[in-house]
Design a protein around this motif. Sequence first.
Motif, PDB file in Angstrom:
ATOM      1  N   ASN A  29       0.887  -1.197   0.072  1.00 29.88           N
ATOM      2  CA  ASN A  29       0.147  -0.053  -0.030  1.00 29.88           C
ATOM      3  C   ASN A  29       0.870   1.237   0.042  1.00 29.88           C
ATOM      4  OD1 ASN A  29       0.894  -0.298   2.709  1.00 29.88           O
ATOM      5  ND2 ASN A  29      -1.214  -0.252   3.540  1.00 29.88           N
ATOM      6  N   LEU A  30       2.220   1.026  -0.363  1.00 31.71           N
ATOM      7  CA  LEU A  30       3.021   2.151  -0.455  1.00 31.71           C
ATOM      8  C   LEU A  30       4.190   1.708  -1.503  1.00 31.71           C
ATOM      9  CD1 LEU A  30       4.020   5.212   0.439  1.00 31.71           C
ATOM     10  CD2 LEU A  30       5.446   4.030   2.201  1.00 31.71           C
ATOM     11  N   ALA A  31       4.577   2.833  -2.175  1.00 34.28           N
ATOM     12  CA  ALA A  31       5.803   2.420  -3.177  1.00 34.28           C
ATOM     13  C   ALA A  31       6.695   3.567  -2.892  1.00 34.28           C
ATOM     14  CB  ALA A  31       5.327   2.220  -4.613  1.00 34.28           C
ATOM     15  N   ILE A  32       7.907   3.305  -3.135  1.00 34.74           N
ATOM     16  CA  ILE A  32       8.771   4.364  -2.784  1.00 34.74           C
ATOM     17  C   ILE A  32       9.751   4.329  -4.080  1.00 34.74           C
ATOM     18  CG2 ILE A  32      11.073   5.258  -1.471  1.00 34.74           C
ATOM     19  CD1 ILE A  32       8.229   5.579   0.042  1.00 34.74           C
ATOM     20  N   ILE A  33       9.933   5.362  -4.917  1.00 32.84           N
ATOM     21  CA  ILE A  33      10.600   5.503  -6.049  1.00 32.84           C
ATOM     22  C   ILE A  33      12.006   6.422  -6.020  1.00 32.84           C
ATOM     23  CG2 ILE A  33      10.408   5.890  -8.687  1.00 32.84           C
ATOM     24  CD1 ILE A  33       7.385   5.478  -8.061  1.00 32.84           C
ATOM     25  N   ASN A  34      12.696   5.457  -6.302  1.00 38.84           N
ATOM     26  CA  ASN A  34      14.485   6.351  -6.282  1.00 38.84           C
ATOM     27  C   ASN A  34      14.745   6.200  -8.011  1.00 38.84           C
ATOM     28  OD1 ASN A  34      15.027   7.128  -3.496  1.00 38.84           O
ATOM     29  ND2 ASN A  34      14.469   5.051  -3.350  1.00 38.84           N
ATOM     30  N   HIS A  35      15.632   7.128  -8.411  1.00 39.98           N
ATOM     31  CA  HIS A  35      15.991   6.697  -9.563  1.00 39.98           C
ATOM     32  C   HIS A  35      17.500   7.395  -9.908  1.00 39.98           C
ATOM     33  CE1 HIS A  35      14.697  11.054 -10.091  1.00 39.98           C
ATOM     34  NE2 HIS A  35      15.486  11.114 -10.848  1.00 39.98           N
ATOM     35  N   SER A  36      18.165   6.894 -10.312  1.00 42.91           N
ATOM     36  CA  SER A  36      19.656   7.686 -11.157  1.00 42.91           C
ATOM     37  C   SER A  36      19.822   7.760 -12.366  1.00 42.91           C
ATOM     38  CB  SER A  36      20.777   6.415 -10.525  1.00 42.91           C
ATOM     39  OG  SER A  36      20.613   5.052 -11.310  1.00 42.91           O
ATOM     40  N   VAL A  37      20.740   7.820 -12.937  1.00 48.26           N
ATOM     41  CA  VAL A  37      20.977   8.186 -14.552  1.00 48.26           C
ATOM     42  C   VAL A  37      20.585   6.910 -15.256  1.00 48.26           C
ATOM     43  CG1 VAL A  37      23.375   8.004 -14.520  1.00 48.26           C
ATOM     44  CG2 VAL A  37      22.192   9.622 -15.977  1.00 48.26           C
ATOM     45  N   SER A  38      20.642   5.991 -14.570  1.00 49.66           N
ATOM     46  CA  SER A  38      20.738   4.645 -15.180  1.00 49.66           C
ATOM     47  C   SER A  38      19.688   3.868 -14.977  1.00 49.66           C
ATOM     48  CB  SER A  38      22.011   3.802 -15.470  1.00 49.66           C
ATOM     49  OG  SER A  38      22.517   3.527 -13.856  1.00 49.66           O
ATOM     50  N   GLU A  39      18.684   3.883 -13.880  1.00 50.90           N
ATOM     51  CA  GLU A  39      17.730   3.004 -13.327  1.00 50.90           C
ATOM     52  C   GLU A  39      16.658   3.684 -12.381  1.00 50.90           C
ATOM     53  OE1 GLU A  39      20.559   0.079 -11.863  1.00 50.90           O
ATOM     54  OE2 GLU A  39      20.712   1.294  -9.833  1.00 50.90           O
ATOM     55  N   PHE A  40      15.743   3.133 -12.292  1.00 49.74           N
ATOM     56  CA  PHE A  40      14.712   3.534 -11.635  1.00 49.74           C
ATOM     57  C   PHE A  40      14.410   2.500 -10.683  1.00 49.74           C
ATOM     58  CE2 PHE A  40      13.678   6.579 -14.549  1.00 49.74           C
ATOM     59  CZ  PHE A  40      12.954   7.488 -14.036  1.00 49.74           C
ATOM     60  N   LEU A  62      14.306  -1.079 -12.579  1.00 47.75           N
ATOM     61  CA  LEU A  62      13.957  -0.585 -14.145  1.00 47.75           C
ATOM     62  C   LEU A  62      14.970   0.206 -14.864  1.00 47.75           C
ATOM     63  CD1 LEU A  62      10.132   0.163 -13.376  1.00 47.75           C
ATOM     64  CD2 LEU A  62      11.114  -2.068 -13.940  1.00 47.75           C
ATOM     65  N   THR A  63      15.100  -0.238 -16.076  1.00 48.71           N
ATOM     66  CA  THR A  63      15.667   0.858 -16.957  1.00 48.71           C
ATOM     67  C   THR A  63      14.873   2.105 -17.096  1.00 48.71           C
ATOM     68  OG1 THR A  63      14.879   0.007 -19.048  1.00 48.71           O
ATOM     69  CG2 THR A  63      17.037  -0.844 -18.412  1.00 48.71           C
ATOM     70  N   PRO A  64      15.292   3.184 -17.334  1.00 49.09           N
ATOM     71  CA  PRO A  64      14.612   4.456 -17.348  1.00 49.09           C
ATOM     72  C   PRO A  64      13.469   4.287 -18.766  1.00 49.09           C
ATOM     73  CG  PRO A  64      16.726   5.318 -17.175  1.00 49.09           C
ATOM     74  CD  PRO A  64      16.687   3.520 -17.520  1.00 49.09           C
ATOM     75  N   GLN A  65      13.799   3.517 -19.723  1.00 47.52           N
ATOM     76  CA  GLN A  65      12.931   3.254 -20.852  1.00 47.52           C
ATOM     77  C   GLN A  65      11.895   2.387 -20.826  1.00 47.52           C
ATOM     78  OE1 GLN A  65      16.486   2.775 -20.941  1.00 47.52           O
ATOM     79  NE2 GLN A  65      16.777   4.590 -22.284  1.00 47.52           N
ATOM     80  N   HIS A  66      12.164   1.458 -19.686  1.00 51.46           N
ATOM     81  CA  HIS A  66      11.116   0.482 -19.224  1.00 51.46           C
ATOM     82  C   HIS A  66      10.035   1.080 -18.118  1.00 51.46           C
ATOM     83  CE1 HIS A  66       9.636  -3.726 -18.559  1.00 51.46           C
ATOM     84  NE2 HIS A  66       9.002  -3.092 -17.600  1.00 51.46           N
ATOM     85  N   ALA A  67      10.889   1.966 -17.311  1.00 47.06           N
ATOM     86  CA  ALA A  67      10.123   2.601 -16.380  1.00 47.06           C
ATOM     87  C   ALA A  67       8.887   3.658 -17.036  1.00 47.06           C
ATOM     88  CB  ALA A  67      10.707   3.658 -15.686  1.00 47.06           C
ATOM     89  N   LYS A  68       9.495   4.106 -18.028  1.00 48.15           N
ATOM     90  CA  LYS A  68       8.346   5.198 -19.013  1.00 48.15           C
ATOM     91  C   LYS A  68       7.661   4.079 -19.730  1.00 48.15           C
ATOM     92  CE  LYS A  68       8.552   8.927 -22.113  1.00 48.15           C
ATOM     93  NZ  LYS A  68       9.296   9.699 -23.111  1.00 48.15           N
ATOM     94  N   ARG A  69       7.588   3.090 -20.165  1.00 46.63           N
ATOM     95  CA  ARG A  69       6.671   2.005 -21.118  1.00 46.63           C
ATOM     96  C   ARG A  69       5.770   1.690 -19.639  1.00 46.63           C
ATOM     97  NH1 ARG A  69      11.275   0.094 -23.795  1.00 46.63           N
ATOM     98  NH2 ARG A  69      11.543  -1.698 -22.152  1.00 46.63           N
ATOM     99  N   LEU A  70       6.399   1.327 -18.353  1.00 46.62           N
ATOM    100  CA  LEU A  70       5.218   0.939 -17.436  1.00 46.62           C
ATOM    101  C   LEU A  70       4.483   1.946 -16.715  1.00 46.62           C
ATOM    102  CD1 LEU A  70       4.471  -1.340 -15.427  1.00 46.62           C
ATOM    103  CD2 LEU A  70       6.698  -0.329 -13.857  1.00 46.62           C
TER     104      LEU A  70
END
Length: 107
Positions: A29-40, A62-70
Amino acid sequence: MEDHNNNNDHEPQLNIELDQDIAEGTYSNLAIINHSVSEFIVDFINIMPGVPKAKVKSRIILTPQHAKRLTKALADNVRKFEQVHGEIKDYEQPPIPMNFGGTTGEA
């Protein structure tokens, strides 16, 4: 007439296996999202009222591209759900002070 939408003769098939323990799922019931230049990084957490401590139940990287598709796929599924079941109400919850390093986003 040739059906161009379902012409998969030349595309390889991907067989996806789903183990029983994974099929049962994990409630979050909670998602925490972090990212770097190469991954989410998405950490899924189950918080319980009145309990000051919660554990990460699952981490997906996830890769940034996959994060965007998701993001697009999830938005499309929410739209389809709401067409059938009506608008999903977003009940505001008070902010939860978290001791979790890094820049985060919540979902």
